[in-house]
Design a protein around this motif. Structure first.
Motif, mmCIF file in Angstrom:
data_model
loop_
_atom_site.group_PDB
_atom_site.id
_atom_site.type_symbol
_atom_site.label_atom_id
_atom_site.label_comp_id
_atom_site.label_asym_id
_atom_site.label_seq_id
_atom_site.Cartn_x
_atom_site.Cartn_y
_atom_site.Cartn_z
ATOM 1 N N UNK A 189 0.720 -1.254 0.134
ATOM 2 C CA UNK A 189 0.059 0.023 0.083
ATOM 3 C C UNK A 189 0.867 1.111 0.033
ATOM 4 N N UNK A 190 2.120 1.094 0.598
ATOM 5 C CA UNK A 190 2.949 2.364 0.612
ATOM 6 C C UNK A 190 3.758 2.531 -0.565
ATOM 7 N N UNK A 235 -10.826 -6.926 4.193
ATOM 8 C CA UNK A 235 -10.186 -5.930 3.807
ATOM 9 C C UNK A 235 -8.858 -6.257 2.917
ATOM 10 N N UNK A 236 -8.651 -7.559 2.628
ATOM 11 C CA UNK A 236 -7.559 -7.827 2.204
ATOM 12 C C UNK A 236 -8.173 -8.731 0.772
ATOM 13 N N UNK A 247 -10.588 -2.263 -2.055
ATOM 14 C CA UNK A 247 -11.153 -0.859 -2.116
ATOM 15 C C UNK A 247 -11.260 -0.695 -0.544
ATOM 16 N N UNK A 248 -11.865 -1.636 0.219
ATOM 17 C CA UNK A 248 -12.214 -1.119 1.625
ATOM 18 C C UNK A 248 -11.069 -0.819 2.545
ATOM 19 N N UNK A 252 -10.556 2.560 4.329
ATOM 20 C CA UNK A 252 -10.558 2.651 5.755
ATOM 21 C C UNK A 252 -9.450 3.885 6.042
ATOM 22 N N UNK A 253 -8.617 4.158 5.220
ATOM 23 C CA UNK A 253 -7.454 5.100 5.583
ATOM 24 C C UNK A 253 -7.706 6.270 4.996
ATOM 25 N N UNK A 254 -8.522 6.520 3.835
ATOM 26 C CA UNK A 254 -9.083 7.470 3.289
ATOM 27 C C UNK A 254 -8.049 8.308 2.227
#
Length: 602
Positions: A189-190, A235-236, A247-248, A252-254
């Motif tokens: 994600x990063x 979420x995964x 996408x959830x 969640x983190x926006x």
């Protein structure tokens, strides 16, 4: 004497190891030969090296041990697809043909690749191999064992106990609940590459704040007091798709997943810090429960998460165990070693006597090139060089380092595992405020935020660092002591922290005053110890910057050709191979294009 070949393959970091009795004769990752980073293919080159180093043929082998059970892993994959059907159909159609054509036929492939082999073919469970790689080379007669990674066949986390020549696996956690895959999800994600960018996430964490820690614990992972956990799989995406999260997760983190080459902004730094804090908490609780279960005073660690030196240090600082030993090839490469040792000690029931500091031999187990081979290479390519005796070689190299030159250091046997430990290293002066930036941008071609490790003479480690034990394999962090810190008048945020000089050894002091250090021991690596000692005599500093001899996207160098290519493709000033010193400014007669290498950004 029993000769056993251990093999790991087909996930990442394929490797081969050969042991003779309880002695490790040779070990290497396939990537070092093929030059494909984290090469997962069958390790034919590594096997060939191991057999040649041992001076044997396949017919001399008592057994070949593979590091997991392919049919169990295939069962897990099929079961997962059936459970999540019809989701994951595309992933299913991509992976199943590979398994049917190749991976489940590992027995036939091994017999095909080892003509003349007539011994036994053995298969360990994946986490049994990790546990064996952790305990059997350790200096302990008995110890608790914790293994944590992405996933083996079914297991992602295990607790066991080693005693003498046997290991008892006691409790485990099963896929899809995986601390390793949680960390990899945030790596992805990063904007970093899974299975290689986890180091980057760990290095990025000190720039951030733990603002998302509670969100992770409330929505993504339920952590129990005994260290067991369950993940909220809604979420995964890794169980049924080709990505780590869905996408959830983003909602969640926006904010969206970072693209690999986008700039790093504060939210991603905060994510890195938050998941690192969660990882620390889980690892500490698992260790605490392992202490309760086993009652042992010593702990052994392996599995990919055991390469997270920040979490390792939290366990050490807790005082739960009097001693800690971590397998330097803790990931899948080390599974080859664990499989071989498990066969020798457990399957064949040989007695074991623990030795100190360990039986890993400094993890210097790979190929070595003779002085004749090095000079033959240099002469055949018209490379200008000078030869030195042992004493003048280290003195001259130390002088270059003291002059702020960057040195490629190629000596002895190549390291087994992901860390350069003083034989395939790029070295520099840690006192230079500009060296960290220079090494990242001009030598390693990687992100500017990434820290570098100090290699310190063991006898001076407690003079500079808050560490009361050895760290020979660069798997622990320690804070720089206050005596060597500088006063900071104004702290900055995010990557601006990079521009503040924090210590008398700024090139190896991270923004939180920590360092991922290697203690260098005269008994284990006398050549590297002599060099740092020579630098200390000149500079008064018993430390060198030590980073792996490679550039971004390439494996650590193996051969003289690999080393010289890397030297010519970077702004390194000096290359020391064996007793030869090669200066960059004396190679103007060479065409740089002849030494170009292509590397994939990771």
């Amino acid at each position: 004497m029993d000769l056993i070949l251990g093999i790991s393959a087909y996930y990442h970091d394929s490797a081969a190891v050969i042991i003779k009795g309880d002695m490790i004769l040779a070990a290497a990752q396939e990537e070092r030969f093929t030059r494909i980073k984290h090469d997962p293919s069958f390790p034919e080159h590594a096997i060939r090296y191991c057999l040649e180093e041992a001076g044997v043929s396949p017919s001399d082998l008592k057994a070949v041990a593979f590091y997991d059970k392919p049919f169990l892993k295939f069962e897990r994959i099929l079961d997962t697809y059936l459970h999540y059907a019809p989701r994951g159909l595309f992933s299913f159609t991509k992976s199943i043909p590979v398994w049917i054509k190749q991976k489940i036929w590992i027995k036939s492939l091994i017999q095909e690749q080892l003509p003349g082999f007539k011994g036994e073919l053995l298969f360990t469970r994946h986490h049994q191999a990790h546990a064996s790689s952790a305990f059997f080379p350790s200096p302990f007669e008995k110890a608790a064992i914790v293994t944590v990674d992405g996933v083996g066949e079914w297991t992602t986390t295990s607790i066991g106990e080693g005693h003498g020549h046997s290991i008892r696996m006691m409790q485990d956690i099963h896929f899809p609940h995986s601390l390793g895959l949680l960390y990899s999800a945030f790596t992805y994600y990063c904007g970093f590459k899974v299975n290689s960018g986890e180091y980057k996430l760990m290095g990025l964490a000190p720039y951030g704040r733990p603002v998302y820690t509670q969100i992770i614990k409330e929505h993504l992972i339920d952590i129990r007091e005994d260290g067991s956990f369950r993940m909220n799989m809604s979420f995964f995406n890794y169980v049924s798709g080709l990505t780590m999260v869905n996408r959830r997760f983003e909602k969640l983190f926006g904010f969206p997943r970072r693209k690999p080459e986008d700039s790093l902004t504060q939210p991603y730094m905060d994510l890195a810090r938050s998941v690192q804090d969660v990882t620390n908490e889980v690892m500490l609780k698992i260790a605490r429960y392992a202490k309760v279960l086993t009652g042992q005073d010593s702990l052994c660690l392996a599995g990919g998460v055991a390469l997270n030196c920040v979490a390792n240090s939290q366990i050490l600082k807790s005082g739960l165990f009097s001693d800690l030993w971590i397998q330097p090839a803790a990931g899948d490469a080390g599974g080859a070693l664990g499989a071989a040792l498990s066969a020798y000690y457990e399957y064949y029931a040989h007695p074991r006597t623990a030795v100190r500091p360990d039986s890993q031999q400094g993890s210097l187990l790979g190929p070595v090139y003779s002085q004749q081979a090095i000079e033959s290479f240099l002469q055949s390519h018209s490379i200008k060089y000078k030869t030195y005796d042992q004493e003048s070689l280290t003195d001259t190299t130390a002088e270059f380092l003291n002059q702020q030159k960057v040195v490629g250091w190629f000596q002895g046997r190549m390291e087994f595992g992901p860390r350069a430990l003083g034989n395939r290293s790029i070295l520099a002066d840690p006192r230079s405020p500009e060296m960290q930036r220079q090494l990242n941008l001009k030598i390693k071609f990687r992100e500017s935020f990434r820290p570098f490790a100090p290699s310190v003479l063991k006898e001076f480690s407690q003079t500079y660092f808050d560490l009361n034990t050895s760290s020979p394999y660069m798997l622990l962090t320690a804070d720089v002591l206050k005596d060597h810190r500088l006063k900071i008048h104004e702290e900055k945020e995010g990557l601006e922290k990079l521009h503040i000089q924090r210590a008398t050894i700024p090139a190896v002091t991270h923004v939180d005053f920590s360092a991922r250090l290697q203690t260098v021991h005269k008994e284990t690596n006398p050549c590297f110890h002599r060099l740092i000692t020579a630098f200390y005599r000149l500079s008064g500093c018993p430390i060198l910057v030590n980073t792996s001899f490679n550039v971004r996207g390439e494996p650590i160098v193996n051969s003289p050709k690999d080393a010289f290519s890397c030297f010519m493709n970077t702004e390194m000033d000096v290359l020391v191979m064996g007793h030869c010193i090669i200066l960059k400014d004396e190679q103007s007669h060479l065409d740089p294009n002849d030494w170009k290498t292509s590397y994939c950004k990771d």
